[in-house]
Design an enzyme around this catalytic site. Sequence first.
Site, PDB file in Angstrom:
ATOM      1  N   ARG A  78      35.177  40.136  47.729  1.00  0.00           N
ATOM      2  CA  ARG A  78      34.061  41.104  47.678  1.00  0.00           C
ATOM      3  C   ARG A  78      33.565  41.375  49.096  1.00  0.00           C
ATOM      4  NH1 ARG A  78      29.516  39.194  43.722  1.00  0.00           N
ATOM      5  NH2 ARG A  78      30.959  39.852  42.091  1.00  0.00           N
ATOM      6  N   ARG A 147      22.465  37.989  48.173  1.00  0.00           N
ATOM      7  CA  ARG A 147      23.698  38.804  48.087  1.00  0.00           C
ATOM      8  C   ARG A 147      23.521  40.171  48.768  1.00  0.00           C
ATOM      9  NH1 ARG A 147      26.789  37.190  43.415  1.00  0.00           N
ATOM     10  NH2 ARG A 147      26.585  34.948  43.244  1.00  0.00           N
ATOM     11  N   LYS A 210      22.277  32.317  42.682  1.00  0.00           N
ATOM     12  CA  LYS A 210      22.360  33.594  43.392  1.00  0.00           C
ATOM     13  C   LYS A 210      20.978  34.225  43.527  1.00  0.00           C
ATOM     14  CE  LYS A 210      25.191  35.348  40.224  1.00  0.00           C
ATOM     15  NZ  LYS A 210      25.938  36.209  39.294  1.00  0.00           N
ATOM     16  N   LYS A 212      19.135  38.108  44.464  1.00  0.00           N
ATOM     17  CA  LYS A 212      19.459  39.527  44.661  1.00  0.00           C
ATOM     18  C   LYS A 212      18.226  40.330  45.068  1.00  0.00           C
ATOM     19  CE  LYS A 212      23.365  39.487  41.522  1.00  0.00           C
ATOM     20  NZ  LYS A 212      23.973  40.030  40.308  1.00  0.00           N
ATOM     21  N   CYS A 431      31.638  47.061  33.488  1.00  0.00           N
ATOM     22  CA  CYS A 431      32.002  46.000  34.430  1.00  0.00           C
ATOM     23  C   CYS A 431      33.515  45.824  34.439  1.00  0.00           C
ATOM     24  CB  CYS A 431      31.334  44.697  34.023  1.00  0.00           C
ATOM     25  SG  CYS A 431      32.088  43.980  32.556  1.00  0.00           S
ATOM     26  N   CYS A 437      38.401  39.149  35.185  1.00  0.00           N
ATOM     27  CA  CYS A 437      37.199  38.328  35.075  1.00  0.00           C
ATOM     28  C   CYS A 437      37.415  37.185  34.085  1.00  0.00           C
ATOM     29  CB  CYS A 437      36.007  39.166  34.645  1.00  0.00           C
ATOM     30  SG  CYS A 437      34.545  38.135  34.484  1.00  0.00           S
ATOM     31  N   CYS A 476      30.825  40.654  28.638  1.00  0.00           N
ATOM     32  CA  CYS A 476      30.112  39.436  28.245  1.00  0.00           C
ATOM     33  C   CYS A 476      28.641  39.627  28.580  1.00  0.00           C
ATOM     34  CB  CYS A 476      30.714  38.208  28.947  1.00  0.00           C
ATOM     35  SG  CYS A 476      30.043  37.885  30.588  1.00  0.00           S
ATOM     36  N   CYS A 480      26.945  42.439  34.086  1.00  0.00           N
ATOM     37  CA  CYS A 480      27.241  42.917  35.438  1.00  0.00           C
ATOM     38  C   CYS A 480      27.115  44.430  35.587  1.00  0.00           C
ATOM     39  CB  CYS A 480      28.625  42.457  35.873  1.00  0.00           C
ATOM     40  SG  CYS A 480      28.750  40.666  35.958  1.00  0.00           S
TER      41      CYS A 480
HETATM   42 FE1  SRM Z   1      28.403  39.905  38.069  1.00  0.00          FE
HETATM   43  C1  SRM Z   1      29.602  36.781  37.492  1.00  0.00           C
HETATM   44  C2  SRM Z   1      31.498  41.048  38.581  1.00  0.00           C
HETATM   45  C3  SRM Z   1      27.095  42.730  39.338  1.00  0.00           C
HETATM   46  C4  SRM Z   1      25.408  39.092  36.661  1.00  0.00           C
HETATM   47  N1  SRM Z   1      30.233  39.032  38.111  1.00  0.00           N
HETATM   48  C5  SRM Z   1      30.505  37.731  37.885  1.00  0.00           C
HETATM   49  C6  SRM Z   1      31.982  37.416  38.174  1.00  0.00           C
HETATM   50  C7  SRM Z   1      32.081  36.986  39.603  1.00  0.00           C
HETATM   51  C8  SRM Z   1      32.663  36.436  37.201  1.00  0.00           C
HETATM   52  C9  SRM Z   1      32.709  34.991  37.579  1.00  0.00           C
HETATM   53  O1  SRM Z   1      31.663  34.397  37.903  1.00  0.00           O
HETATM   54  O2  SRM Z   1      33.797  34.423  37.485  1.00  0.00           O
HETATM   55  C10 SRM Z   1      32.578  38.837  37.956  1.00  0.00           C
HETATM   56  C11 SRM Z   1      33.875  39.124  38.703  1.00  0.00           C
HETATM   57  C12 SRM Z   1      34.747  40.039  37.879  1.00  0.00           C
HETATM   58  C13 SRM Z   1      35.920  40.534  38.606  1.00  0.00           C
HETATM   59  O3  SRM Z   1      37.055  40.275  38.142  1.00  0.00           O
HETATM   60  O4  SRM Z   1      35.777  41.208  39.607  1.00  0.00           O
HETATM   61  C14 SRM Z   1      31.393  39.711  38.262  1.00  0.00           C
HETATM   62  N2  SRM Z   1      29.172  41.522  38.936  1.00  0.00           N
HETATM   63  C15 SRM Z   1      30.478  41.865  38.963  1.00  0.00           C
HETATM   64  C16 SRM Z   1      30.667  43.294  39.431  1.00  0.00           C
HETATM   65  C17 SRM Z   1      31.937  43.488  40.246  1.00  0.00           C
HETATM   66  C18 SRM Z   1      30.635  44.227  38.210  1.00  0.00           C
HETATM   67  C19 SRM Z   1      31.185  45.608  38.431  1.00  0.00           C
HETATM   68  O5  SRM Z   1      32.047  45.975  37.625  1.00  0.00           O
HETATM   69  O6  SRM Z   1      30.744  46.315  39.335  1.00  0.00           O
HETATM   70  C20 SRM Z   1      29.353  43.472  40.213  1.00  0.00           C
HETATM   71  C21 SRM Z   1      29.472  43.025  41.642  1.00  0.00           C
HETATM   72  C22 SRM Z   1      28.182  43.134  42.363  1.00  0.00           C
HETATM   73  C23 SRM Z   1      28.264  42.944  43.846  1.00  0.00           C
HETATM   74  O7  SRM Z   1      28.879  43.768  44.500  1.00  0.00           O
HETATM   75  O8  SRM Z   1      27.658  41.995  44.345  1.00  0.00           O
HETATM   76  C24 SRM Z   1      28.443  42.516  39.464  1.00  0.00           C
HETATM   77  N3  SRM Z   1      26.568  40.722  38.076  1.00  0.00           N
HETATM   78  C25 SRM Z   1      26.251  41.962  38.550  1.00  0.00           C
HETATM   79  C26 SRM Z   1      24.963  42.372  38.079  1.00  0.00           C
HETATM   80  C27 SRM Z   1      24.293  43.710  38.319  1.00  0.00           C
HETATM   81  C28 SRM Z   1      23.348  43.667  39.467  1.00  0.00           C
HETATM   82  O9  SRM Z   1      23.263  42.690  40.204  1.00  0.00           O
HETATM   83  O10 SRM Z   1      22.639  44.671  39.634  1.00  0.00           O
HETATM   84  C29 SRM Z   1      24.490  41.335  37.289  1.00  0.00           C
HETATM   85  C30 SRM Z   1      23.172  41.337  36.461  1.00  0.00           C
HETATM   86  C31 SRM Z   1      21.979  41.124  37.298  1.00  0.00           C
HETATM   87  C32 SRM Z   1      21.736  39.654  37.501  1.00  0.00           C
HETATM   88  O11 SRM Z   1      22.249  39.091  38.452  1.00  0.00           O
HETATM   89  O12 SRM Z   1      21.030  39.060  36.679  1.00  0.00           O
HETATM   90  C33 SRM Z   1      25.495  40.306  37.309  1.00  0.00           C
HETATM   91  N4  SRM Z   1      27.619  38.218  37.278  1.00  0.00           N
HETATM   92  C34 SRM Z   1      26.386  38.113  36.690  1.00  0.00           C
HETATM   93  C35 SRM Z   1      26.249  36.799  36.106  1.00  0.00           C
HETATM   94  C36 SRM Z   1      25.012  36.269  35.351  1.00  0.00           C
HETATM   95  C37 SRM Z   1      24.029  35.676  36.273  1.00  0.00           C
HETATM   96  C38 SRM Z   1      22.891  35.019  35.549  1.00  0.00           C
HETATM   97  O13 SRM Z   1      21.835  34.845  36.150  1.00  0.00           O
HETATM   98  O14 SRM Z   1      23.033  34.640  34.401  1.00  0.00           O
HETATM   99  C39 SRM Z   1      27.466  36.142  36.347  1.00  0.00           C
HETATM  100  C40 SRM Z   1      27.840  34.699  35.916  1.00  0.00           C
HETATM  101  C41 SRM Z   1      27.293  33.678  36.829  1.00  0.00           C
HETATM  102  O15 SRM Z   1      26.685  33.931  37.862  1.00  0.00           O
HETATM  103  O16 SRM Z   1      27.453  32.505  36.460  1.00  0.00           O
HETATM  104  C42 SRM Z   1      28.304  37.053  37.061  1.00  0.00           C
HETATM  105 FE1  SF4 Z   2      32.870  39.483  33.817  1.00  0.00          FE
HETATM  106 FE2  SF4 Z   2      30.911  39.350  32.096  1.00  0.00          FE
HETATM  107 FE3  SF4 Z   2      30.449  40.258  34.525  1.00  0.00          FE
HETATM  108 FE4  SF4 Z   2      31.835  41.718  32.870  1.00  0.00          FE
HETATM  109  S1  SF4 Z   2      29.708  41.114  32.593  1.00  0.00           S
HETATM  110  S2  SF4 Z   2      32.391  41.290  34.996  1.00  0.00           S
HETATM  111  S3  SF4 Z   2      32.924  40.218  31.710  1.00  0.00           S
HETATM  112  S4  SF4 Z   2      31.037  38.219  34.036  1.00  0.00           S
END
Ligand code: SRM
Ligand code: SF4
Length: 566
Positions: A78, A147, A210, A212, A431, A437, A476, A480
């Site tokens: 990333r 981040r 994390k 944000k 996402c 993922c 899930c 994201c």
């Molecule tokens: Fe996310 C985890 C992709 C924005 C909440 N996110 C992941 C992971 C890294 C999976 C992992 O932990 O193994 C995903 C990688 C998938 C892949 O194959 O690329 C992933 N998140 C993404 C992206 C790429 C989605 C997209 O399709 O654009 C976004 C990348 C953002 C960036 O550039 O930094 C992305 N993730 C978000 C957002 C939206 C936002 O921030 O505005 C959220 C919800 C807001 C939040 O943080 O609460 C988000 N991602 C999560 C979570 C849940 C965190 C939590 O507090 O519960 C996880 C799981 C974790 O952290 O354990 C996660």
């Molecule tokens: Fe993966 Fe869940 Fe985030 Fe989609 S929402 S990229 S399935 S961790």
Amino acid sequence: MEKKSNYKELSEDEHIKDKSDFLRGSIKDSLKNPLTGALSADDVKLIKYHGSYQQYDRDLESERKQKKLEPLYQFMVRVRAPGGVTTPQQWLSLDELSDKYGNGSIKLTTRQSFQFHGILKRNLKTTIQEINEALLSTLASCGDVNRNVMCNPNPYQSHIHEEVYQLAGEISDYFLPKTTAYHEIWMDKEKVAGTPDFEPLYHLHYLPRKFKIAIAIPPNNDIDVFANDLGLIAIEENNKVIGYNICVGGGLGSTFGVQETYPRLADVIGFSPKEKVIEVAETVIAVQRDYGNRSDRKLSRLKHTIDDRGLEWFVAELQNRLGWNLSKPKPYVFKSNGDEYGWLKGINHKWFYTLFVEHGRVRDENDYQLKTALREIAKVHTGDFRLTGNQNLIIGNIEENRKKDIEAILELYGVGNHPKLTGLRKSSMACVALNTCGLAFAEAERYLPSLIDKLEVIMKNNGLENDDINIRMTGCPNNCARSSLGEIGFVGRAIGRYNMYLGASHNGDRLNTLYKEMLSEENILEELEPIIKAYAQERSEHEHFGDYVIRKNIVEPAKRNIQVLN
Ligand code: SRM
Ligand code: SF4
């Protein structure tokens, strides 16, 4: 440093951080191990701080198992770019890297970053080096630190955007980890003897989870400010930013079956003059560092700290540490959290073109040659590229006399915003989910386009082809693609099955509510068709879909509203 947290047992991740020697772990050795495509278990966690996730190709999982091979391990990388801005030269570098080491595509993320997928361990170091050579970085794009800082991607729309974009960059730099581990591991820099690492803000254990930050400029909430741990809302007077409303405790992730996890929008706790906003951000982070839950990572975001101890406690602790009080939040109005497409002229008389990129995936497909088109544009473009928080792209700062060339390239490769693009599709986000993922229960990015094909027929039959109902899907409940803020939201439960949520606001200030669980595609269409039809017939003037389903009691409004402290 006194430990204020009253959570007793430290989670495994805290121990890993503790013994990592400021994020070094044994990453160097893991990278060299030729016997496996994977890293050691601890390094898998630590490498996130360096901007990479270890993954495997889930499409090939059973085939590899049958052949008794280890999973096809590969890495996602990333790239952090505050506000999502890059130069054409940087774009060309990223484009080249995706072909050389990745799976040939670039993913524009929901937080204005770039992701590469499919990088093999043996290519990881070179990839990160080449990203740095392009004057970009992957440090702190993941991990328990601050981040990528989001902000409205269109700074030249006004002086305010310019200023806010600069603040995003400043915040981003200010909160970077100070360890030199990144440079030693990836850039072959020697650690200077006798200079111990020191993290003035993060200390030895970094944050509990994390963190944000996003900055919004009303009336655009295109970065979903309330979904962030810390959101800043720019307040303007006489065409100048005077300061920011401070929002705390947003976060959307949850876990099925774990009641204590939930999506939550940030509360607006006060106003800070602009000169003090970094001090406020630093203090918010410090409170979370000291009080956040370090024993259960599911309950460790700032939203949990605030809900555990109370918003009043949080504000008092913050102000006590600051030594001054925030003033009352200033009025603001958000109209939409979507993007506006097409051409826009900036106050600097240059042009901006917001291009729809379905779910942020940049690649070439048959007669839709997006990747090639953007490469060709980058070769002649004198402005920049800006990612939006909705996975789209702005080709920015185009000189008047180059506008035609850009248009011609978009047309040649069949990728301009097609007039037939419906409002629904243009308002969609999904996402990554499968195949990379590891947490996905269901498809998202690879499936939503075909579901929209079918929903578009329903929309069209009801005269709604231009209506921008925002629709979001995640594989899930981590959310994201911010599904909880979709007027229609889908969260994957199992392959081909989704929970459907309805009723978020159109401007990102109200979460949606669960409507039905475990729906197949057929169920989704059956459920949505009558609702869409009724919406077309019964909506009041300018009523958004999310508001309509609440007014008609199709779902209850989200239980919790954003609190605005006065
Ligand atoms: Fe996310 C985890 C992709 C924005 C909440 N996110 C992941 C992971 C890294 C999976 C992992 O932990 O193994 C995903 C990688 C998938 C892949 O194959 O690329 C992933 N998140 C993404 C992206 C790429 C989605 C997209 O399709 O654009 C976004 C990348 C953002 C960036 O550039 O930094 C992305 N993730 C978000 C957002 C939206 C936002 O921030 O505005 C959220 C919800 C807001 C939040 O943080 O609460 C988000 N991602 C999560 C979570 C849940 C965190 C939590 O507090 O519960 C996880 C799981 C974790 O952290 O354990 C996660
Ligand atoms: Fe993966 Fe869940 Fe985030 Fe989609 S929402 S990229 S399935 S961790």
